[in-house]
Enzyme design. Structure first.
Site, PDB file in Angstrom:
ATOM      1  N   HIS A 136       0.819  -1.218   0.000  1.00 46.33           N
ATOM      2  CA  HIS A 136       0.000   0.000   0.000  1.00 46.33           C
ATOM      3  C   HIS A 136       0.850   1.264   0.000  1.00 46.33           C
ATOM      4  O   HIS A 136       1.876   1.342   0.682  1.00 46.33           O
ATOM      5  CB  HIS A 136      -1.029   0.000   1.130  1.00 46.33           C
ATOM      6  CG  HIS A 136      -0.494   0.037   2.533  1.00 46.33           C
ATOM      7  ND1 HIS A 136      -0.274   1.212   3.203  1.00 46.33           N
ATOM      8  CD2 HIS A 136      -0.189  -0.950   3.402  1.00 46.33           C
ATOM      9  CE1 HIS A 136       0.145   0.940   4.429  1.00 46.33           C
ATOM     10  NE2 HIS A 136       0.223  -0.365   4.584  1.00 46.33           N
TER      11      HIS A 136
ATOM     12  N   ASP B 230       5.904   1.975   7.029  1.00 47.11           N
ATOM     13  CA  ASP B 230       4.626   1.293   6.759  1.00 47.11           C
ATOM     14  C   ASP B 230       3.829   2.147   5.770  1.00 47.11           C
ATOM     15  O   ASP B 230       3.250   3.148   6.157  1.00 47.11           O
ATOM     16  CB  ASP B 230       3.873   1.140   8.082  1.00 47.11           C
ATOM     17  CG  ASP B 230       2.470   0.593   7.902  1.00 47.11           C
ATOM     18  OD1 ASP B 230       2.141   0.134   6.810  1.00 47.11           O
ATOM     19  OD2 ASP B 230       1.697   0.644   8.873  1.00 47.11           O
TER      20      ASP B 230
ATOM     21  N   GLU C 282      -5.277   1.545   2.290  1.00 43.14           N
ATOM     22  CA  GLU C 282      -5.153   0.353   3.138  1.00 43.14           C
ATOM     23  C   GLU C 282      -5.392   0.703   4.597  1.00 43.14           C
ATOM     24  O   GLU C 282      -6.026  -0.049   5.339  1.00 43.14           O
ATOM     25  CB  GLU C 282      -3.750  -0.259   2.969  1.00 43.14           C
ATOM     26  CG  GLU C 282      -3.604  -1.650   3.630  1.00 43.14           C
ATOM     27  CD  GLU C 282      -3.123  -1.607   5.072  1.00 43.14           C
ATOM     28  OE1 GLU C 282      -3.083  -2.675   5.715  1.00 43.14           O
ATOM     29  OE2 GLU C 282      -2.796  -0.518   5.586  1.00 43.14           O
ATOM     30  N   GLU C 283      -4.880   1.855   4.999  1.00 47.25           N
ATOM     31  CA  GLU C 283      -4.914   2.219   6.421  1.00 47.25           C
ATOM     32  C   GLU C 283      -6.319   2.528   6.939  1.00 47.25           C
ATOM     33  O   GLU C 283      -6.529   2.666   8.128  1.00 47.25           O
ATOM     34  CB  GLU C 283      -3.979   3.417   6.680  1.00 47.25           C
ATOM     35  CG  GLU C 283      -2.502   3.137   6.427  1.00 47.25           C
ATOM     36  CD  GLU C 283      -1.850   2.236   7.468  1.00 47.25           C
ATOM     37  OE1 GLU C 283      -2.548   1.774   8.384  1.00 47.25           O
ATOM     38  OE2 GLU C 283      -0.643   1.990   7.356  1.00 47.25           O
TER      39      GLU C 283
ATOM     40  N   ASP D  88       4.115  -6.027   3.590  1.00 51.74           N
ATOM     41  CA  ASP D  88       3.779  -5.003   4.578  1.00 51.74           C
ATOM     42  C   ASP D  88       4.642  -5.202   5.820  1.00 51.74           C
ATOM     43  O   ASP D  88       5.371  -6.194   5.918  1.00 51.74           O
ATOM     44  CB  ASP D  88       2.280  -5.073   4.933  1.00 51.74           C
ATOM     45  CG  ASP D  88       1.708  -3.713   5.333  1.00 51.74           C
ATOM     46  OD1 ASP D  88       2.475  -2.842   5.792  1.00 51.74           O
ATOM     47  OD2 ASP D  88       0.480  -3.530   5.193  1.00 51.74           O
TER      48      ASP D  88
ATOM     49  N   HIS E 174       3.499   2.672  13.237  1.00 48.23           N
ATOM     50  CA  HIS E 174       2.602   3.839  13.268  1.00 48.23           C
ATOM     51  C   HIS E 174       3.142   4.985  14.129  1.00 48.23           C
ATOM     52  O   HIS E 174       2.414   5.941  14.395  1.00 48.23           O
ATOM     53  CB  HIS E 174       1.168   3.465  13.708  1.00 48.23           C
ATOM     54  CG  HIS E 174       0.398   2.787  12.606  1.00 48.23           C
ATOM     55  ND1 HIS E 174      -0.959   2.576  12.637  1.00 48.23           N
ATOM     56  CD2 HIS E 174       0.808   2.278  11.417  1.00 48.23           C
ATOM     57  CE1 HIS E 174      -1.355   1.957  11.534  1.00 48.23           C
ATOM     58  NE2 HIS E 174      -0.283   1.764  10.782  1.00 48.23           N
TER      59      HIS E 174
END
Ligand SMILES: [Zn+2]
Length: 329
Positions: A61, A164, A194-195, A217, A303
């Site tokens: 992503h 990420d 995606e998130e 990922d 994150h």
């Protein structure tokens, strides 16, 4: 590969606003593929043609977690809503950047206790003193993210934001570059959104209808102080996903990836992630479904502004993906 990663990481692309990063990736991958196009949702798709007998889909992503401006206060401070799974403890007192280059700092309301750090208790200070001054630089609906960066921590380890999943994107560019002989068609999907719930990958996989799909990922690790027990560790090799909260990977594909890694002497480990999901689930369930799996990069502090990985795991991931693609028929 570090300069490729740095280049892809340091470009903004909050979910739904991936055009800039997609254009950058397209420039990087175009020399190594036969065709590039963008679908209705904005997924960038690059194709390396084989005999056309079977189809293999690789996916990473291109979007990242971030924020959207919801309100501008009289004093020029901005209120916000999260886009994707923001860890507000990790995000507090961070520098942020808007798509137009405006800089700001993300701060919780004075007196907010650590366990009450939620989106509505945060504001962004862009250095404006009035509503008018702020509104000349940013608007309600503008997106922003934590500042992009990469930092070398040691010979093999780097920290950055957002690894990420720009790392997955960089891996796919490198894989496209290295594949020399592919019998089957290989699709590289740089998925959007995606998130916010693995949205882009699904229509992309539906349209392509692959025989096998593999996502790239990041995944968590169990090797930091206070971490939940988890068998994945930094420097332990590419993590072959068995399951996460969104998917149970195709059993035969998992076995095949393990056997190939053993055969090629590529450092690898098994991944079972007990929180979070990936595009793997969307790939598996699109259309009539396909055999889906994922190759993950062990990543600390996911994150946050300081996601940290070991480049040897990244290299192992590239090697295994290239070996799989060349053997796929
Ligand atoms: Zn991700």
């Amino acid at each position: 590969m570090y300069s490729l990663i740095k280049n892809i990481v340091c470009c903004s692309g909050v979910s739904g606003r991936e055009k800039k990063v997609s254009a950058l990736i397209k420039n990087e991958i175009a020399p190594f593929v036969d065709e590039c196009y963008t679908d209705t949702l904005g997924n960038l798709i690059a194709v390396k043609r084989g005999s056309g007998a079977k189809k293999l889909l690789f996916c990473a992503h291109s979007d990242e977690i971030g924020f959207i401006v919801t309100y501008i206060e009289e004093n020029g401070m901005l209120r916000l809503a999260p886009i994707g799974g923001i860890n507000f403890v990790a995000a507090a007192y961070s520098e942020v950047v808007f798509e137009n280059g405006t800089r700001g700092v993300l701060v919780p309301d004075s007196g907010t206790k650590a366990d009450a750090l939620t989106a509505d208790r945060f504001y962004v200070d862009i250095g404006a003193s009035t509503h008018g001054e702020a509104a000349r630089r940013v608007s309600v609906g503008d997106c922003f993210s934590l500042v992009h960066h990469t930092t070398k921590l040691s010979a093999n380890r780097i920290s950055g934001r957002p690894l990420d999943d720009r790392l997955g994107c960089a891996i796919m560019v490198e894989v496209a570059k290295r594949i020399k002989n592919n019998e089957s068609d290989i699709y590289f999907v740089f998925s959007v959104q995606e998130e916010v719930g693995c949205r882009g990958a699904k229509p992309a996989a539906f349209a392509i209808a692959p025989d096998v799909a593999i996502a790239f990922d990041v995944t968590g690790t169990g090797d930091t102080p206070g971490a939940k027990p988890m068998a994945v560790k930094l420097g332990g090799g590419v993590a072959i996903k068995v399951k996460d909260m969104s998917v149970i990977c195709d059993d035969d594909l998992v076995s095949e990836l393990h056997a190939l890694a053993r055969d090629k002497k590529i450092n690898h480990q098994s991944e079972i992630l007990t929180y979070g999901g990936t595009d793997t689930s969307s790939l598996q369930l699109a259309g009539a479904g396909c055999a889906a799996g994922a190759l993950s990069i062990p990543t600390r502090y996911i994150h946050s502004a300081v996601e940290t990985v070991d480049m040897r795991d990244v290299k192992a991931c590239v090697e295994l993906a290239v070996a799989y693609a060349e053997a796929f028929k």
